[in-house]
Design a protein around this motif. Structure first.
Motif, mmCIF file in Angstrom:
data_model
loop_
_atom_site.group_PDB
_atom_site.id
_atom_site.type_symbol
_atom_site.label_atom_id
_atom_site.label_comp_id
_atom_site.label_asym_id
_atom_site.label_seq_id
_atom_site.Cartn_x
_atom_site.Cartn_y
_atom_site.Cartn_z
ATOM 1 N N THR A 1 -58.697 59.448 66.604
ATOM 2 C CA THR A 1 -58.519 59.105 65.191
ATOM 3 C C THR A 1 -58.458 57.602 64.965
ATOM 4 O O THR A 1 -58.348 57.168 63.813
ATOM 5 N N LEU A 2 -58.554 56.813 66.023
ATOM 6 C CA LEU A 2 -58.396 55.367 65.914
ATOM 7 C C LEU A 2 -59.730 54.689 65.625
ATOM 8 O O LEU A 2 -60.798 55.225 65.909
ATOM 9 N N SER A 3 -59.651 53.481 65.076
ATOM 10 C CA SER A 3 -60.841 52.657 64.871
ATOM 11 C C SER A 3 -61.330 52.126 66.214
ATOM 12 O O SER A 3 -60.627 52.195 67.242
ATOM 13 N N GLY A 4 -62.533 51.555 66.220
ATOM 14 C CA GLY A 4 -63.083 51.002 67.444
ATOM 15 C C GLY A 4 -62.223 49.900 68.030
ATOM 16 O O GLY A 4 -61.997 49.844 69.243
ATOM 17 N N GLY A 5 -61.717 49.016 67.174
ATOM 18 C CA GLY A 5 -60.870 47.933 67.656
ATOM 19 C C GLY A 5 -59.547 48.429 68.204
ATOM 20 O O GLY A 5 -59.045 47.924 69.217
ATOM 21 N N GLU A 6 -58.957 49.436 67.560
ATOM 22 C CA GLU A 6 -57.702 50.004 68.045
ATOM 23 C C GLU A 6 -57.913 50.674 69.398
ATOM 24 O O GLU A 6 -57.086 50.540 70.309
ATOM 25 N N ARG A 7 -59.015 51.390 69.540
ATOM 26 C CA ARG A 7 -59.311 52.051 70.817
ATOM 27 C C ARG A 7 -59.523 51.018 71.929
ATOM 28 O O ARG A 7 -59.133 51.251 73.080
ATOM 29 N N LEU B 1 -57.770 47.485 91.777
ATOM 30 C CA LEU B 1 -58.889 47.134 90.903
ATOM 31 C C LEU B 1 -58.921 48.095 89.717
ATOM 32 O O LEU B 1 -58.801 49.308 89.881
ATOM 33 N N GLY B 2 -59.057 47.524 88.503
ATOM 34 C CA GLY B 2 -59.147 48.339 87.296
ATOM 35 C C GLY B 2 -60.321 47.904 86.442
ATOM 36 O O GLY B 2 -60.787 46.765 86.527
ATOM 37 N N LEU B 3 -60.810 48.835 85.610
ATOM 38 C CA LEU B 3 -62.025 48.598 84.831
ATOM 39 C C LEU B 3 -61.839 49.045 83.388
ATOM 40 O O LEU B 3 -61.324 50.136 83.138
ATOM 41 N N VAL B 4 -62.240 48.187 82.452
ATOM 42 C CA VAL B 4 -62.351 48.561 81.045
ATOM 43 C C VAL B 4 -63.833 48.686 80.717
ATOM 44 O O VAL B 4 -64.584 47.723 80.855
ATOM 45 N N PHE B 5 -64.243 49.877 80.305
ATOM 46 C CA PHE B 5 -65.641 50.131 79.980
ATOM 47 C C PHE B 5 -65.993 49.538 78.618
ATOM 48 O O PHE B 5 -65.119 49.358 77.760
ATOM 49 N N GLN B 6 -67.280 49.297 78.430
ATOM 50 C CA GLN B 6 -67.741 48.837 77.125
ATOM 51 C C GLN B 6 -67.674 49.957 76.101
ATOM 52 O O GLN B 6 -67.258 49.758 74.963
ATOM 53 N N GLU B 7 -68.094 51.130 76.494
ATOM 54 C CA GLU B 7 -68.044 52.300 75.621
ATOM 55 C C GLU B 7 -67.342 53.421 76.376
ATOM 56 O O GLU B 7 -67.503 53.571 77.589
ATOM 57 N N ARG B 8 -66.580 54.229 75.655
ATOM 58 C CA ARG B 8 -65.845 55.323 76.279
ATOM 59 C C ARG B 8 -66.051 56.602 75.489
ATOM 60 O O ARG B 8 -66.175 56.576 74.263
ATOM 61 N N GLN B 9 -66.062 57.712 76.210
ATOM 62 C CA GLN B 9 -66.110 59.021 75.585
ATOM 63 C C GLN B 9 -64.831 59.770 75.940
ATOM 64 O O GLN B 9 -64.422 59.793 77.107
ATOM 65 N N ASP B 10 -64.203 60.343 74.941
ATOM 66 C CA ASP B 10 -62.949 61.054 75.155
ATOM 67 C C ASP B 10 -63.249 62.523 75.411
ATOM 68 O O ASP B 10 -63.587 63.277 74.496
ATOM 69 N N SER B 11 -63.127 62.928 76.672
ATOM 70 C CA SER B 11 -63.452 64.301 77.035
ATOM 71 C C SER B 11 -62.393 65.288 76.554
ATOM 72 O O SER B 11 -62.695 66.437 76.237
ATOM 73 N N PHE B 12 -61.138 64.818 76.526
ATOM 74 C CA PHE B 12 -60.041 65.705 76.144
ATOM 75 C C PHE B 12 -59.197 65.011 75.076
ATOM 76 O O PHE B 12 -59.038 63.780 75.098
ATOM 77 N N PRO B 13 -58.625 65.786 74.157
ATOM 78 C CA PRO B 13 -57.744 65.174 73.158
ATOM 79 C C PRO B 13 -56.491 64.629 73.818
ATOM 80 O O PRO B 13 -55.869 65.302 74.652
ATOM 81 N N ALA B 14 -56.137 63.404 73.489
ATOM 82 C CA ALA B 14 -54.948 62.775 74.067
ATOM 83 C C ALA B 14 -54.398 61.768 73.076
ATOM 84 O O ALA B 14 -55.142 61.160 72.304
ATOM 85 N N VAL C 1 -50.347 48.061 69.422
ATOM 86 C CA VAL C 1 -50.734 49.429 69.067
ATOM 87 C C VAL C 1 -49.614 50.417 69.366
ATOM 88 O O VAL C 1 -49.828 51.626 69.360
ATOM 89 N N ASP C 2 -48.393 49.909 69.601
ATOM 90 C CA ASP C 2 -47.274 50.800 69.906
ATOM 91 C C ASP C 2 -46.927 51.719 68.740
ATOM 92 O O ASP C 2 -46.455 52.840 68.944
ATOM 93 N N HIS C 3 -47.206 51.273 67.512
ATOM 94 C CA HIS C 3 -46.922 52.118 66.359
ATOM 95 C C HIS C 3 -47.877 53.299 66.259
ATOM 96 O O HIS C 3 -47.664 54.221 65.463
ATOM 97 N N LEU C 4 -48.918 53.297 67.099
ATOM 98 C CA LEU C 4 -49.900 54.384 67.101
ATOM 99 C C LEU C 4 -49.684 55.335 68.281
ATOM 100 O O LEU C 4 -50.536 56.195 68.533
ATOM 101 N N SER C 5 -48.582 55.224 68.988
ATOM 102 C CA SER C 5 -48.416 55.926 70.259
ATOM 103 C C SER C 5 -48.551 57.439 70.148
ATOM 104 O O SER C 5 -48.979 58.090 71.109
ATOM 105 N N ASP C 6 -48.217 58.014 68.999
ATOM 106 C CA ASP C 6 -48.308 59.464 68.834
ATOM 107 C C ASP C 6 -49.624 59.915 68.205
ATOM 108 O O ASP C 6 -49.860 61.123 68.051
ATOM 109 N N ARG C 7 -50.478 58.965 67.846
ATOM 110 C CA ARG C 7 -51.766 59.311 67.245
ATOM 111 C C ARG C 7 -52.758 59.746 68.318
ATOM 112 O O ARG C 7 -52.751 59.251 69.448
ATOM 113 N N LEU C 8 -53.643 60.679 67.954
ATOM 114 C CA LEU C 8 -54.736 61.022 68.848
ATOM 115 C C LEU C 8 -55.695 59.845 68.949
ATOM 116 O O LEU C 8 -56.027 59.210 67.940
ATOM 117 N N LEU C 9 -56.146 59.569 70.158
ATOM 118 C CA LEU C 9 -57.044 58.436 70.370
ATOM 119 C C LEU C 9 -58.307 58.570 69.520
ATOM 120 O O LEU C 9 -58.847 57.577 69.027
#
Length: 258
Positions: free
Chosen positions: A139-145, A79-92, A129-137
């Motif tokens: 820095t992305l727009s809401g739709g990209e995230r 079982l997996g879950l996609v949240f409506q809103e997410r907070q990034d605790s650590f840079p990744a 979004v493979d072209h964004l693989s090295d970007r920090l999450l």
């Protein structure tokens, strides 16, 4: 393939009396849409099904075992879950985020291998979004995230997909892409259960619908029996106009002056 079902489930919405007990089964190949106004408990239900919130009463059953008796790693393999809103605790980075989906399949302290990297790469490509693989999450727009979150769930590859507003922040092209992806997952005998605000997404892509009312009442069944104007107008306290497009109903809100 896995099955998730509820047994006399009443979700715990603070300040609300006990509602209608849910006795429903989410089966492989089904796409469920959960509809209801703000405050009806859609997100609470989703988090309860994932085992993140306790029930007020009743049980959630995963593959005939009570969810509360299972280990989180075992749950995450099914079982997996996609949240409506997410907070990034650590840079990744985007790739590091997608690889989180492989964690249930790795032993403690085991590093990702080539197959894990390949799985994540394919998921990022599928969500464009493979072209964004090295970007920090961060820095992305809401739709990209949002697309990265769905790619992470793809990388996890559970049998049951729980999603809270999966098209949130997405443009029309990517809304259709995500909904087609979910339809393809169901065609591969996955089960999809998602909260939606868009009636027309539910009408076009869902096989089953659950209607949640603010007072705790609920009803569910096949999409063609649930998506009736009279029921939806009562659910949202909003007059609707219905037209047919490509064999599917399209619901349009009618202003008070019409």
């Amino acid at each position: 393939m896995s099955t998730l079902r509820t047994c006399d489930l009443i979700i715990n919405v603070p300040g609300r009396p006990d509602g209608f007990a849910l006795n429903m089964s989410i089966e492989p190949g089904q796409i469920w849409g959960v509809l209801g106004p703000n405050g009806a408990g859609k997100t609470t239900l989703l988090h309860t099904l994932a085992g993140l919130l306790p029930t007020r009463s009743g049980q959630v059953i995963l593959n005939e075992a009570p969810l509360v008796e299972l280990k989180r790693r075992d749950i995450a393999r099914h079982l997996g879950l996609v949240f409506q809103e997410r907070q990034d605790s650590f840079p990744a980075t985007v790739m590091e985020t997608a690889l989180i989906g492989r964690h249930p399949w790795l032993s403690p302290w085991e590093s990702e291998k080539g197959d894990d990297q390949k799985c994540a790469q394919q998921a990022l490509e599928a969500m464009e979004v493979d072209h964004l693989s090295d970007r920090l999450l961060s820095t992305l727009s809401g739709g990209e995230r949002q697309r990265v979150a769905i790619a992470t769930l793809m990388t996890q590859n559970p049998d049951i997909w729980l999603l809270d507003e999966p098209t949130n922040h997405l443009d029309l092209h990517h809304q259709v892409k995500v909904m087609n992806l979910l339809r393809n997952q169901a065609a591969e005998n996955k089960a999809v259960f998602m909260c939606l605000h868009d009636l027309n997404l539910a009408a076009r892509w869902c096989s089953h619908v659950l209607l949640l009312y603010p007072n705790g009442d609920a009803c569910w069944g096949s999409a063609d029996t649930m998506l009736k104007p009279s029921a939806l107008e009562q659910l949202y306290n909003q007059k609707l106009m219905t037209v047919q497009v490509d064999g599917a109903p399209v619901f349009v809100p009618v202003s008070a002056g019409v």
